[in-house]
Design an enzyme around this catalytic site. Sequence first.
Site, PDB file in Angstrom:
ATOM      1  N   GLU A  48     -42.339  -9.518  34.888  1.00  0.00           N
ATOM      2  CA  GLU A  48     -41.729 -10.272  35.978  1.00  0.00           C
ATOM      3  C   GLU A  48     -42.291 -11.686  35.933  1.00  0.00           C
ATOM      4  O   GLU A  48     -43.477 -11.908  36.171  1.00  0.00           O
ATOM      5  CB  GLU A  48     -42.034  -9.574  37.310  1.00  0.00           C
ATOM      6  CG  GLU A  48     -41.001  -9.857  38.389  1.00  0.00           C
ATOM      7  CD  GLU A  48     -41.034 -11.290  38.873  1.00  0.00           C
ATOM      8  OE1 GLU A  48     -39.989 -11.966  38.801  1.00  0.00           O
ATOM      9  OE2 GLU A  48     -42.100 -11.750  39.305  1.00  0.00           O
ATOM     10  N   CYS A  79     -38.594 -12.202  26.501  1.00  0.00           N
ATOM     11  CA  CYS A  79     -37.958 -11.949  27.793  1.00  0.00           C
ATOM     12  C   CYS A  79     -38.567 -12.841  28.880  1.00  0.00           C
ATOM     13  O   CYS A  79     -38.337 -14.037  28.877  1.00  0.00           O
ATOM     14  CB  CYS A  79     -37.996 -10.465  28.147  1.00  0.00           C
ATOM     15  SG  CYS A  79     -36.821 -10.042  29.454  1.00  0.00           S
ATOM     16  N   ARG A 106     -32.412 -17.098  34.298  1.00  0.00           N
ATOM     17  CA  ARG A 106     -33.047 -15.784  34.453  1.00  0.00           C
ATOM     18  C   ARG A 106     -32.006 -14.697  34.704  1.00  0.00           C
ATOM     19  O   ARG A 106     -30.968 -14.944  35.295  1.00  0.00           O
ATOM     20  CB  ARG A 106     -34.030 -15.812  35.626  1.00  0.00           C
ATOM     21  CG  ARG A 106     -35.180 -16.773  35.396  1.00  0.00           C
ATOM     22  CD  ARG A 106     -36.010 -16.975  36.640  1.00  0.00           C
ATOM     23  NE  ARG A 106     -36.755 -15.769  36.956  1.00  0.00           N
ATOM     24  CZ  ARG A 106     -37.309 -15.533  38.143  1.00  0.00           C
ATOM     25  NH1 ARG A 106     -37.182 -16.405  39.117  1.00  0.00           N
ATOM     26  NH2 ARG A 106     -37.985 -14.424  38.351  1.00  0.00           N
ATOM     27  N   HIS A 170     -36.518  -7.726  23.816  1.00  0.00           N
ATOM     28  CA  HIS A 170     -37.821  -7.059  23.689  1.00  0.00           C
ATOM     29  C   HIS A 170     -38.028  -6.477  22.292  1.00  0.00           C
ATOM     30  O   HIS A 170     -37.730  -5.308  22.059  1.00  0.00           O
ATOM     31  CB  HIS A 170     -37.923  -5.925  24.716  1.00  0.00           C
ATOM     32  CG  HIS A 170     -38.034  -6.384  26.121  1.00  0.00           C
ATOM     33  ND1 HIS A 170     -39.241  -6.611  26.728  1.00  0.00           N
ATOM     34  CD2 HIS A 170     -37.082  -6.664  27.045  1.00  0.00           C
ATOM     35  CE1 HIS A 170     -39.041  -7.008  27.974  1.00  0.00           C
ATOM     36  NE2 HIS A 170     -37.742  -7.056  28.190  1.00  0.00           N
ATOM     37  N   GLU A 172     -40.742  -5.538  20.954  1.00  0.00           N
ATOM     38  CA  GLU A 172     -41.810  -4.535  21.008  1.00  0.00           C
ATOM     39  C   GLU A 172     -41.290  -3.133  21.309  1.00  0.00           C
ATOM     40  O   GLU A 172     -42.005  -2.148  21.144  1.00  0.00           O
ATOM     41  CB  GLU A 172     -42.872  -4.936  22.042  1.00  0.00           C
ATOM     42  CG  GLU A 172     -42.472  -4.784  23.489  1.00  0.00           C
ATOM     43  CD  GLU A 172     -41.561  -5.868  24.055  1.00  0.00           C
ATOM     44  OE1 GLU A 172     -41.307  -5.832  25.267  1.00  0.00           O
ATOM     45  OE2 GLU A 172     -41.105  -6.756  23.308  1.00  0.00           O
TER      46      GLU A 172
END
EC number: 4.3.3.6
Length: 186
Positions: A48, A79, A106, A170, A172
């Site tokens: 966040e 992100c 965003r 993402h 990962e």
Amino acid sequence: MRRIGVIALQGDVSEHISAIEAAGGQAVPVRRAGIIPTCSGIVIPGGESTTISRQLERTGIAAEIKQAAANGTPVLATCAGLVLAAKEIDAGDVKPLGLIDISVGRNAFGPQRESFEAEINVEGFDRPYRAVFIRAPVVLRCGEGVEKLARFGGRTVAVRQGNVIGLAFHPELTGDLRFHKMLLEA
């Protein structure tokens, strides 16, 4: 072995640590000032962005990231990390780090329940990349010297400016280590 500092204030920390280690690097979680100067690369993970932004400022880590990036340390921002790395953000309480001359929107692909995966073509990759988009941002504007690495649905989702790579998705979460290897090889 390259030592990569993973900002560990909130977000996909353990996933990035696992990816860095699988790619052949040494990952160290960064929760306080003083660690970034000992690293040869930095990951700013998703999470966040407002929460991470406040914690970066409060801990003094924001200043260390800016200094390291200015000195040429490679940075991978994913992100919410892309939002933080931007020069400008369309809305919200986030204090941008200004590492990449971009403007970011965003949550451009919708809320969490509208998360998705998609094959994207990435500049310099020999095959498509399976990207995971979760409340993903989008690059609205690229300044001088910013290279667009990938687009999805006509929108820019991956950029590079010098030693900083920013991704709206993402890496990962995929098992595809190409972006983490780019960081280690930079």
